[in-house]
Each structure stands twice: as structure tokens, then as C-alpha cells.
Design a protein around this motif. Structure first.
Motif, PDB file in Angstrom:
ATOM      1  N   SER A 166       0.755  -1.290  -0.034  1.00 17.92           N
ATOM      2  CA  SER A 166      -0.004   0.237  -0.160  1.00 17.92           C
ATOM      3  C   SER A 166       0.902   1.260  -0.070  1.00 17.92           C
ATOM      4  N   GLN A 216     -16.406  -1.201   1.538  1.00 18.73           N
ATOM      5  CA  GLN A 216     -15.296  -2.026   1.284  1.00 18.73           C
ATOM      6  C   GLN A 216     -15.438  -3.514   1.774  1.00 18.73           C
ATOM      7  N   HIS A 227     -15.052   6.217  -7.792  1.00 14.22           N
ATOM      8  CA  HIS A 227     -13.587   6.010  -7.576  1.00 14.22           C
ATOM      9  C   HIS A 227     -13.425   4.907  -6.317  1.00 14.22           C
ATOM     10  N   CYS A 232     -12.078   2.200  -4.064  1.00 12.28           N
ATOM     11  CA  CYS A 232     -10.713   1.480  -3.334  1.00 12.28           C
ATOM     12  C   CYS A 232     -11.039   0.011  -3.253  1.00 12.28           C
ATOM     13  N   CYS A 233      -9.858  -0.834  -3.901  1.00 10.62           N
ATOM     14  CA  CYS A 233     -10.045  -2.121  -3.707  1.00 10.62           C
ATOM     15  C   CYS A 233      -8.715  -2.697  -3.092  1.00 10.62           C
ATOM     16  N   HIS A 234      -9.044  -4.009  -2.678  1.00 12.34           N
ATOM     17  CA  HIS A 234      -7.855  -4.571  -2.136  1.00 12.34           C
ATOM     18  C   HIS A 234      -7.654  -6.256  -2.806  1.00 12.34           C
ATOM     19  N   GLN A 241      -3.530  -2.360  -2.428  1.00 10.37           N
ATOM     20  CA  GLN A 241      -4.554  -1.428  -2.229  1.00 10.37           C
ATOM     21  C   GLN A 241      -4.577  -0.512  -3.216  1.00 10.37           C
ATOM     22  N   THR A 292      -7.033   2.375  -6.073  1.00  9.67           N
ATOM     23  CA  THR A 292      -8.417   2.874  -6.472  1.00  9.67           C
ATOM     24  C   THR A 292      -8.402   3.045  -7.835  1.00  9.67           C
ATOM     25  N   SER A 310      -5.989   2.147 -12.532  1.00  8.03           N
ATOM     26  CA  SER A 310      -6.071   2.440 -11.129  1.00  8.03           C
ATOM     27  C   SER A 310      -5.183   3.871 -11.059  1.00  8.03           C
ATOM     28  N   GLU A 348      -2.957   4.415  -8.736  1.00  9.04           N
ATOM     29  CA  GLU A 348      -1.539   4.092  -8.314  1.00  9.04           C
ATOM     30  C   GLU A 348      -0.844   3.949  -9.660  1.00  9.04           C
TER      31      GLU A 348
END
Length: 675
Positions: free
Chosen positions: A270, A304, A379, A381-383, A399, A401, A542, A544
Motif C-alpha cells: 500500500s 469496502q 472512485h 478503493c479495492c484490495h 490497495q 483505487t 488504477s 496508483e
């Protein structure tokens, strides 16, 4: 007399030759130039050795260096075998395992007898490889009985090869390749005719790492030697130059230098975003919101955590559970000890993707055919529980988005919605300076849904790309058999960055499976219930990863609208400090992200430091500028500076700092006013 077989060449001509004739012999009959240039053959589409006999009628195409994709795969495979032969010659007792080709080279895994290999060993291994190449040793294919081959491997102490051969089906003949008369490896092939077809100056061994036998950490550790291999030295030199440039652009290095983000073990996988990095994020987020608002999307936010039962119903738990983080009900110990999992715990799972939650939003209330299409954006957020070894800076995290959206539409709306998405993606990627290729990933072997639904979904995406004018060579159009998701085919956008690398980013999937599994429906014009089709789509992929790609694409030199610090006002003398603060205040009031540098340092030092920090505009002020109400403006990368009035500076930077979409809007508004 041998039977004759008919061999059809690419130009449509047919040659009748004796059964058992090889492609090499046909190449020689056509001409000595082709015989020298030929590397392999495609027989009825299958890549084969030149020396493998033709036993029946076939279509034959001879492969030369002009067939670059095939040629590179062949030479990289052969470089790996030459590497293995060289290592065993230099380090007797080393066991060999496997050595595949890769996207830009090859590697081979070894079990050394005495010690792991190090990078100090690479020059000697390279020299031994060149000697094998210059010896022009013939590479000869043989078919062996499985038990005979296992026996040979065991006699030679090759326990890894023996183990692998023993797991292959009984009675199945195995192929081996000889290099000359004294070294062989088990391999499906094909190979070049001889080692001399490799260029001795077109490869380089790059690094050594540890690896586990068959990728299992419970198995013995091996030494993996990596290399890069090409058809000629010119290609190798170009690749090494690209690697040097890529190293300079590495987003992890630039992220640290520019104080954008950091990663640390306490949150493995993360990202800790720093103020400058999150400024880029916010600029992208604002840009994307304007894009989706203009395209008729409605933004939502979903939980989540959802019950595992929901993921079972969607099919993700059965297909994807190993990549999901599950969370049980925790109860106190009651005696001051550590909490524990409840005996009848309800298990929740952190969402690895947003689509099931979007279906649940769609299902709230009755939907009519008149309500469609419904475009939900998040938007989100996923894991995902990515393996430690797969994590890589911003490019592969746990992690993340997504700029995720799902379009619920009727059958008759699919092509129009997909075409509109193609246009939206095109505009966005061009705003960031990317060119791209569009590819269609088709049904995989393991999938949900009927063949009829897959036929429809693939054709709809195909038609949308055709109607968008992208199903051609200009857009790198290609279909990829077997590479779709388990529930839907997908369009993929592959971006090309400033140094020629490609990144698969955006996707569009046409899904009839999830609406069925999660019981999504709408009331049709006939008053009956119908299933919507669900288009999954993302453009950044994503945040990131897209930011990581942008850092490397721009080499940290972001366009003004994205730069975390757009301008720095630096003083030459302390007498100008108040004026510097005044200039910065004017710019900040106009929306420019600006900082001041009034340190007691020489201006050349300040210029160099802010240039290294990739600040796009440096505004230098001294006593004279303070008296005249001017500034000296310097652009990043330029030695030239421009002296302009402060009012002009503010007006100029405000115009230049507009995001591309806002600039388009202003231009359109100006054109409308002129009309």
C-alpha cells in the motif's frame, strides 16, 4: 520410390517433393540466399525446425530475420540453451532445469554444485557462450522414449530434469536437442539450425537472482541467470539505451526525489502519499470527474466489506478467493487474552473489484427500459492479496483505487455505449500525450455463460471498435484468443509511453454473466422482466499505476496542469523577499500552486535544486524586478529566461495551467462567442 507431397508456398505456388524432404532442402532449392537466411519454418501455421521432415501435404512459410516476432522468439530460446551449455562447461556438476524466452530476452535456472552464481561470474559465462556460437554447432532434434531419457538424466545426476520427465505422461515420446555431439537438453523446440545463426555480439547477461524449483519456496533454491538477446548488435544497443533511460525514469526513484510517496513494510503493498504526490492524484481525480460528468455518469460509493456469500453468488469467491482478504467476526476472549474468531463467525471479504456492489445499487428500486442506460461511476478503493514477489512500486500494489464504472444497458444500446466509451478513452489518452493500441481479448477456456452470449458479446465489441474507426493497423488492432475474463470478453487499451514501452491500462468488458448471477433486471417495453447487459469499464485502470506510468512517461517533468508545484519564486537578494512573497500571493490567488524560496543561497544553487525537483516554472526576482514590477521567468529545461511584467506572468501561467479539457472548453466557448 518415395511418395510425393504437395507443399504450398506463401505466394500460392505448389512444389511436389518426396515425403521426408525438409524445409531446409526446399529453401536451398529456391535459392542460396534464402537457404542462408532461413531460420525456421511455419508448417500449417506451426513453428518448426528447418531440419524436421515434411511427411504430408502442407502449407510452408520459411521464417527469416524479417519475421521479427518469430525470429526473436527463436534466438532467445537458443541463447538460453547456449547459456546452459556454457554454464555446465565452466562449472561441472551444475544441474540444469528450465530456460524460457521472455519479452526481451531469456533466463535459465541452475542448481550449482558448490555455490550460488554471482554477477562476477557473468563475463566468463558470456565468453563461453560466444565460443559456442562461433563454433557453429548444429542443433539437432531427436525423439526419445520417456524411460530412456529419465534413465539418462539420473545417470548424469540431473535430478531436476529426471523429476520433470517422470511427471510427463507414460508412453509419450519426448524431444531432445543436441548441441553438436556432446550436450543435450530436453525441449519441445523449435530451434535454429545451428548456434552460428546467433549473433555473438547481440546478447548480454544482465543479472543473477535466486529462484525456487517450480516456483515453490518449499523446494530447493536455484540460481537464475537473466539475459537479453536480439537479432543483431544494433537492436541490443538500442535496448540497452532504453534500459538506461528507463532507469532514469524509474517512478520509485523519482517518487522519492520529488517527495511524492513512499512504501514501507508496515503496510506492504500500500502507498503512503505525500502532499506533492496527492496533489497529482487530486488533479487527476478532478479531471476524471469532469470527464465522467460530461459523459452522463452518476457517481456512487460502495462498501469496502461485503459478506462472503455475496462473492460466492457473483462467482468471484470460486475463481478469485486466493487473491481476496477475508475478515471474520472477532469476539473478546473474556479473560483478557487475545481476541479470537467466533465459532459461528460470519465471514466478510474486502472487495477486490467494484462490480458486484454496483449491481446491488442497480437492484434498488424497479428499473424501466426508459431508465437505461444507467452509468454508475466510482472512485472505488479495492484490495487484492498479491504475492509479495509480484509487488512493484506503484505498478503492482495490494490497495488501489480504480476509476471504475459500470453501464447497465439494453441489448440495442450496447454498441453505441461501447463506441462512446472508445471516443471518451481516445480523448483522455491523447490529453496525456499517449498513443495506444486497441486489442480484443476473446473467450478463455474456463468461463461462465453460453456460447451464444459469448458470440454476441465479442461481436458487439468488435462492431463498436469498427464504428469508432479503430479496428485497423493505425490503432494496432488485434484479437487475442483465450485472454478474456471468465465472465466477459474485453477491449484493452495498450498505451505507448515516451520511450516506446507499452502499458495495458483501460478496459471495456461486455458482461451478461454477472447480471444473471446477481439477478439484475429491468422492466421492458413489453412489461416483462429482462436482464441488462453490464459494461465494465476503466480508463486509468488504477490511480496508483497510472500515476506511476505518468511519472515514467514524463520523466517527472509533468505538464504544468499536473505538476504538484507549478512555480517557485526564488530571490536573488534578501531585499526582494517581500516582493517574492507578493508575487507568490498573486499567483496563489489565481489558482497557481506556488512556493517561495527566500533562502540565503546563491541563485544558481536554487535554480539547480528546483530543476532537479522538476518544477516547471522558476520565477526569479531581485531588487531590480521588485522596483519595476517584473519577474524573470525560466521554464524547466531551458537556459533562456524571459523578463515580463507581473500581470503578464499571472495571465500567462493561469492560461498554461489549465487542464487540456478546460482549455478545450474555453476554446469552444470563444469560438461560439465569435460566431
Amino acid at each position: 520410390m518415395s511418395a510425393l507431397v504437395r507443399i504450398t508456398l506463401p505466394d500460392g505456388s505448389v512444389r511436389e517433393v518426396a515425403a521426408g524432404t525438409t524445409p531446409a532442402e526446399i529453401a536451398a532449392a529456391i535459392g542460396p540466399g534464402l537457404a542462408k537466411a532461413a531460420l525456421a519454418a511455419r508448417v500449417d501455421g506451426e513453428l518448426r525446425d528447418l531440419g524436421r521432415p515434411l511427411e504430408g501435404d502442407a502449407a510452408l512459410a520459411l521464417v527469416t530475420a524479417r519475421d521479427e516476432a518469430d525470429a526473436l522468439e527463436l534466438v532467445r530460446h537458443d541463447y538460453a540453451h547456449v547459456l546452459a551449455e556454457a554454464v555446465q562447461a565452466l562449472f561441472p556438476g551444475t544441474q540444469i532445469t528450465f530456460g524460457p524466452s521472455t519479452d526481451d530476452g531469456f533466463y535459465y535456472d541452475f542448481a550449482p554444485k558448490d555455490r550460488p552464481f554471482t554477477e562476477d561470474d557473468l563475463p566468463a559465462i558470456e565468453d563461453a557462450m560466444r565460443a559456442i556460437i562461433r563454433a557453429d554447432k548444429p542443433l539437432r532434434r531427436e525423439v526419445w522414449d520417456r524411460d530412456t531419457l529419465i534413465s539418462r538424466w539420473r545417470q548424469q545426476g540431473e535430478s531436476f530434469k529426471a523429476e520433470w520427465a517422470a511427471e510427463l505422461p507414460e508412453g509419450e515420446p519426448l524431444t531432445v536437442y543436441w548441441s553438436g555431439e556432446d550436450w543435450l537438453d530436453m525441449c519441445r523446440g523449435p530451434h535454429l539450425p545451428s548456434t552460428g545463426k546467433l549473433a555473438p555480439d547481440a546478447f548480454k547477461l544482465t543479472r543473477v537472482s535466486g529462484a525456487y524449483w517450480r516456483g515453490d519456496q518449499n523446494n530447493p533454491q536455484l540460481s537464475r541467470i537473466y539475459g537479453t538477446g536480439w537479432l543483431n548488435k544494433k537492436q541490443l544497443d538500442a535496448h540497452l539505451t532504453r534500459l538506461e533511460e528507463a532507469a532514469k525514469r524509474d517512478h520509485r526513484k523519482l517518487g522519492q526525489e520529488m517527495d511524492l510517496f513512499h512504501l514501507q513494510q508496515e503496510a506492504h503493498g500500500s502507498v503512503f502519499w505525500h502532499p506533492h504526490g496527492f496533489t497529482i492524484w487530486r488533479a487527476l481525480e478532478a479531471y476524471m470527474r469532469r470527464a465522467i460528468d460530461g459523459a452522463g455518469y452518476r457517481e456512487i460509493k460502495t462498501p469496502q466489506l461485503m459478506d462472503v456469500a455475496q462473492w460466492e453468488q457473483s462467482g468471484h469467491w470460486g475463481k478469485y478467493a486466493e487473491n481476496m482478504f477475508a475478515v471474520p467476526d472477532i469476539v473478546p476472549d473474556g479473560e483478557g487474552g487475545a481476541p479470537k474468531v467466533a465459532a459461528d463467525a460470519d465471514w466478510m471479504a474486502m472487495k477486490p473489484m467494484n462490480c458486484p456492489a454496483h449491481v446491488l445499487v442497480f437492484r434498488q428500486g424497479i428499473k424501466s427500459y426508459r431508465d437505461l442506460p444507467l452509468r454508475f461511476f466510482e472512485h472505488g478503493c479495492c484490495h487484492r492479496n498479491e504475492a509479495h514477489g509480484a509487488l512493484h512500486g506503484l505498478m503492482r500494489v495490494r490497495q488501489f483505487t480504480q476509476d471504475d464504472a459500470h453501464i447497465f444497458c439494453r441489448e440495442d444500446q450496447i454498441v453505441d455505449e461501447a463506441r462512446a466509451f472508445c471516443a471518451l478513452a481516445d480523448r483522455i489518452y491523447k490529453d496525456f500525450g499517449f498513443t495506444y493500441a486497441v486489442k480484443l481479448a476473446l473467450r478463455p477456456e474456463k468461463r461462465f455463460g453460453s456460447e451464444a452470449d459469448w458470440d454476441k458479446a465479442e461481436q458487439e465489441l468488435r462492431e463498436a471498435v469498427e464504428r469508432a474507426g479503430m479496428a485497423n493497423a493505425d490503432y494496432g488492432w488485434e484479437e487475442l484468443p483465450g485472454e478474456g475474463a471468465f465472465y466477459a470478453p474485453k477491449l484493452e487499451w495498450h498505451l505507448t509511453d515516451a520511450i516506446g514501452r507499452t502499458w495495458q491500462v483501460g478496459t471495456l468488458q461486455s458482461d451478461r454473466v454477472l447480471p444473471e448471477r446477481l439477478d439484475a433486471s429491468y422492466v421492458g417495453e413489453d412489461g416483462a422482466k429482462h436482464r441488462p447487459v453490464m459494461l465494465h469499464r476503466a480508463i486509468f485502470g488504477s490511480y496508483e499505476r497510472f500515476i506511476g506510468i505518468l511519472i515514467e512517461h514524463y520523466a517527472g517533468r509533468f505538464p504544468l496542469w499536473l505538476a504538484p508545484v507549478q512555480a517557485v519564486v526564488a530571490t536573488i537578494v534578501s531585499d526582494a523577499d517581500d516582493y517574492a512573497r507578493h508575487v507568490a500571493a498573486r499567483l496563489a490567488a489565481a489558482g497557481i500552486r506556488v512556493e517561495t524560496d527566500t533562502r540565503n543561497e546563491k541563485i544558481n544553487y536554487k535554480v539547480r535544486e528546483h530543476s532537479l525537483a522538476k518544477v516547471p516554472r522558476l520565477i526569479v526576482v531581485g531588487k531590480r524586478e521588485a522596483e519595476e514590477g517584473t519577474v524573470a521567468l525560466r521554464e524547466l529545461g531551458s537556459e533562456r529566461q524571459q523578463v515580463i511584467a507581473l500581470d503578464t506572468l499571472v495571465e500567462q501561467l493561469v492560461a498554461e495551467a489549465l487542464a487540456p479539457d478546460l482549455r478545450r472548453n474555453e476554446a469552444a466557448a470563444a469560438a461560439a462567442m465569435a460566431d
